[in-house]
Structures are given as structure tokens and as C-alpha cells.
Design an enzyme around this catalytic site. Structure first.
Site, PDB file in Angstrom:
ATOM      1  CD1 TRP A 168      -1.840  -2.177   2.403  1.00  0.00           C
ATOM      2  CD2 TRP A 168      -2.679  -1.726   0.389  1.00  0.00           C
ATOM      3  NE1 TRP A 168      -2.705  -3.081   2.124  1.00  0.00           N
ATOM      4  CE2 TRP A 168      -3.172  -3.132   0.741  1.00  0.00           C
ATOM      5  CE3 TRP A 168      -3.030  -1.216  -0.831  1.00  0.00           C
ATOM      6  CZ2 TRP A 168      -4.243  -3.657   0.176  1.00  0.00           C
ATOM      7  CZ3 TRP A 168      -4.018  -1.919  -1.749  1.00  0.00           C
ATOM      8  CH2 TRP A 168      -4.483  -3.235  -0.953  1.00  0.00           C
ATOM      9  CD  GLU A 369      -0.184   8.083   6.325  1.00  0.00           C
ATOM     10  OE1 GLU A 369       0.424   7.516   7.057  1.00  0.00           O
ATOM     11  OE2 GLU A 369       0.100   8.192   5.313  1.00  0.00           O
TER      12      GLU A 369
END
Length: 390
Positions: A168, A369
């Protein structure tokens, strides 16, 4: 005496208090977005990527690493950086990711943790958009728990040899340099890895339903040999990568304000022009309630972002406060997008309007995140003093 009317597009006058520099940044990024990005974003999204040439224009605007000092970086305030992220993500989350991965992850890591040689070799070119970077932390089986990463770096003579897989990774197949985090006998360490190093491979992740206007990759490191000088010298453990993630999260909590604003404005414009039962949608009470709810969430999120900018520029921003911003603002933006889609009806599912594109993107923003769950636990730990991660 006339009664002052609030601006539907900045209801609480949040931008009225911007300084000259921040206002100039807003206007410059907004104009660039209107002329160079918005006309193409639906095609980029549908085709699944962004052109590499974008880096040059964004570099000329000074957006890469704009909150860093020296080495060709603008050294602007956190508020100015946040405003830029807002205006980019008002077009698409993929554009803000393109900039924040470059500046707040790859460039910040090199600027904050690298050697002077790392900084002088890479940062000027990255600030200009002549070189792109990516950030290798997440792995196929290691997302919310980065401490369980399997990528290793072992010493072999005076070199380091890296093996493992990262997943990713935004900009992975475009990058000229990767910041890679790996387990060593000394704990987790960071490495500056030129992507033309033998054994380094980047494979694009395809068939995404979200954040399509962004390149996502798998990084494979097979006996990647690096000199001793490739390692960040002074940081051990997760302190290094987590400090970078905190920078990126700040850009996110500002960026999603732009995505939410775009959805609200699209719904507002549509409601005032689309007629049903002989009158515009805006004349129906249920539609006005939806618009009122969207208005509140957009402005409330903007106030959160503005306050966190004040704290960051003063050097007083705690990581848990950044978690507050990402947790609250992404959740609000998703609700705004979903409500806006209902106002647009069937038209809301097309790329003619930005709403469902934003809605799909925000599902990714909710996850990367730090997932919503991780940030909820961070807030819980902050207020109770008790860690609930394990």
C-alpha cells in the site's frame, strides 16, 4: 440598518483571519487546481492514476516539503501547509496524497532523521519535483501494528542487506527514492533506498475502488545491498516512522475539510437548480436539513483544523491531538459525502459530479495513516492513561 449575511462557502469566516502568506497560498493552489487539476481529475480517477508530469507543476508552486526549512523548501507555517492540503483535496484525495507522501513522509523523514549527505542529495530535487519519494512502512501482514514488521536489514561487512515486502505504498512505482523501515539487531531503523538499486522492485496495485487517482504499489526487497551511509544514523525503534506519520496525519485532517467542502458545495448548487414537483430541491425542508447538517460538519472540521494549526505552529501539538483531528474530521467528511450523494440522487453516482468520487476516496483516508479504531484507542489512552492496544 442592513443585517450581515454569512457566506455559504465560509459560514464562520474561518479564512477571514488568514495572514497574507496563507491567503496567497490558498489563492495560488486554488487557481492552479481550477486550471490544471479539476478539468482532468475525473479522467485520472477513471483511468486509475496520475501523470508523473504533475510533479513539475506542484514543485514550481513550492508545495513539496513546503513546511520544511532549507534545501529548496519554502519553510512556511503549518497553517499554510494545511490550507494547501485543503485546496488539493477539494479536487481529490489522491492529489493531496501525492503531495503529502512526498513532503510529510519521504522528505520529512530525510530532513528530520537523515544525514547531511542525504538531505543535500535528495531534498532540493524532491522540492522541485525532479525526484519523487515514497515511504515503506506498512506490510501485507503489518498495518496497525508496525512493530510486527518482517522486513529485515542485516549487516554484511560494511554494507546493509535488506529483505522484505512493503504494501500500500503511495507513489511506489513513480519514486526515485524510497524511505524503508526494517528490523535490525539494533531495533527498527530507516534506510534511504534509491529505487534503481538491484533487488528493489515496485509492483502497482490494481483494481482499486477507492483513491484511484493515486498510484499504489507493493515494494519487494530481495537482497537489496546498501552502504552503511544509507541508514538514518540516530533513530532507533518506531519513534522514527511514527513521527513521520504524525506529519502526514496533519495534512489529512486539513485535506478532508476540502473534500467535505467540495461535496457540500456540489449539493448546495445542485439543490438550488434541480427542480422536482415544480420547485427546486432547496425549497424542501428535508433538503435544507441535510444542507444545514453538512454546513455544520464542514465548518466544525475547519475549526478543528485551524486550532490544531495554531498548536502546531506554536510547537505545542500533541500526537493525541492529531489523532483527534484525523478521527473527527475524516468521520465528518464521510457523513457529508454520503448526505450530499443523496441530494444529487442518481446523478450523484457519476463522475460528472465529485461527490461519490470523494465518498469512495474517504473510505481509504479513514483507513490509512492509522485506522479509525487506532485513533479512537489513542484518544482513549490519552484521556484515561490506560493503553488498550494489546
Amino acid at each position: 440598518m442592513s443585517v450581515k449575511q454569512a457566506d455559504p462557502h465560509d459560514f464562520l469566516g474561518i479564512d477571514a483571519g488568514l495572514g497574507d502568506t496563507e491567503r496567497d497560498v490558498r489563492d495560488a493552489v486554488r487557481a492552479y487546481a481550477r486550471e490544471e487539476l479539476t478539468p482532468h481529475i475525473a479522467d485520472w480517477y477513471e483511468n486509475g492514476g496520475l501523470p508523473r508530469e504533475l510533479a513539475s507543476g506542484l514543485g514550481k508552486l513550492g508545495l513539496f516539503g513546503m513546511h520544511l526549512e532549507g534545501y529548496g523548501c519554502a519553510g512556511l507555517s503549518a497553517l499554510a501547509y494545511g490550507i494547501a492540503c485543503r485546496e488539493l483535496e477539494a479536487v481529490d484525495s489522491g492529489l493531496r496524497s501525492y503531495v503529502s507522501v512526498q513532503g510529510s513522509l519521504a522528505m520529512f523523514a530525510i530532513h528530520h532523521w537523515g544525514t547531511e549527505e542525504h538531505r543535500t542529495e535528495w531534498l532540493p530535487r524532491m522540492a522541485a519535483g525532479e525526484a519523487l519519494g515514497c515511504f515503506g512502512l506498512t506490510e501485507p501482514d503489518s498495518g496497525s501494528d508496525p512493530g510486527s514488521m518482517r522486513t529485515t536489514a542485516r549487516r554484511e561487512g560494511s554494507d546493509w542487506v535488506l529483505n522484505g515486502t512493503k504494501m500500500w505504498i503511495t507513489n511506489g512505482t513513480l519514486a526515485d527514492v524510497a524511505v524503508v523501515w526494517a528490523n535490525t539487531e539494533e531495533g527498527v531503523r530507516g534506510f534511504v533506498v534509491p529505487t534503481d538499486t538491484p533487488g528493489f522492485t515496485a509492483n502497482e496495485v490494481r483494481h482499486k475502488l477507492s483513491l484511484r487517482a493515486s498510484i499504489t504499489a507493493e515494494l519487494v526487497l530481495e537482497n537489496v545491498r546498501l552502504p552503511e551511509s544509507a541508514a538514518f544514523p540516530d533513530v532507533r525503534g518506531l519513534k522514527g516512522p511514527l513521527s513521520c506519520l504524525n506529519e502526514a496525519r496533519f495534512g489529512i485532517l486539513w485535506g478532508v475539510v476540502g473534500a467535505a467542502r467540495s461535496c457540500y458545495e456540489s449539493a448546495l448548487d445542485y439543490a438550488k437548480t434541480r427542480e422536482q414537483f415544480g420547485k427546486p430541491l432547496a425549497a424542501f425542508q428535508l433538503t435544507q436539513r441535510k444542507l444545514a447538517d453538512m454546513l455544520v460538519e464542514v465548518n466544525r472540521s475547519a475549526l478543528v483544523a485551524r486550532q490544531l494549526s495554531t498548536l502546531k505552529d506554536a510547537g505545542d501539538l500533541a500526537p493525541s491531538q492529531v489523532s483527534f483531528g484525523k478521527f473527527a474530521n475524516v468521520r465528518s467528511a464521510i457523513e457529508v459525502a454520503r448526505s450530499a450523494r443523496t441530494v444529487l440522487g442518481a446523478n450523484g453516482i457519476t463522475l460528472e459530479y465529485p461527490v461519490m468520487r470523494h465518498m469512495n476516496n474517504l473510505e481509504t483516508v479513514l483507513t490509512y495513516e492509522g485506522t479509525e479504531e487506532v485513533h479512537a484507542l489513542s484518544l482513549g489512552a490519552a484521556v484515561t492513561g490506560v493503553q488498550a492496544f494489546r
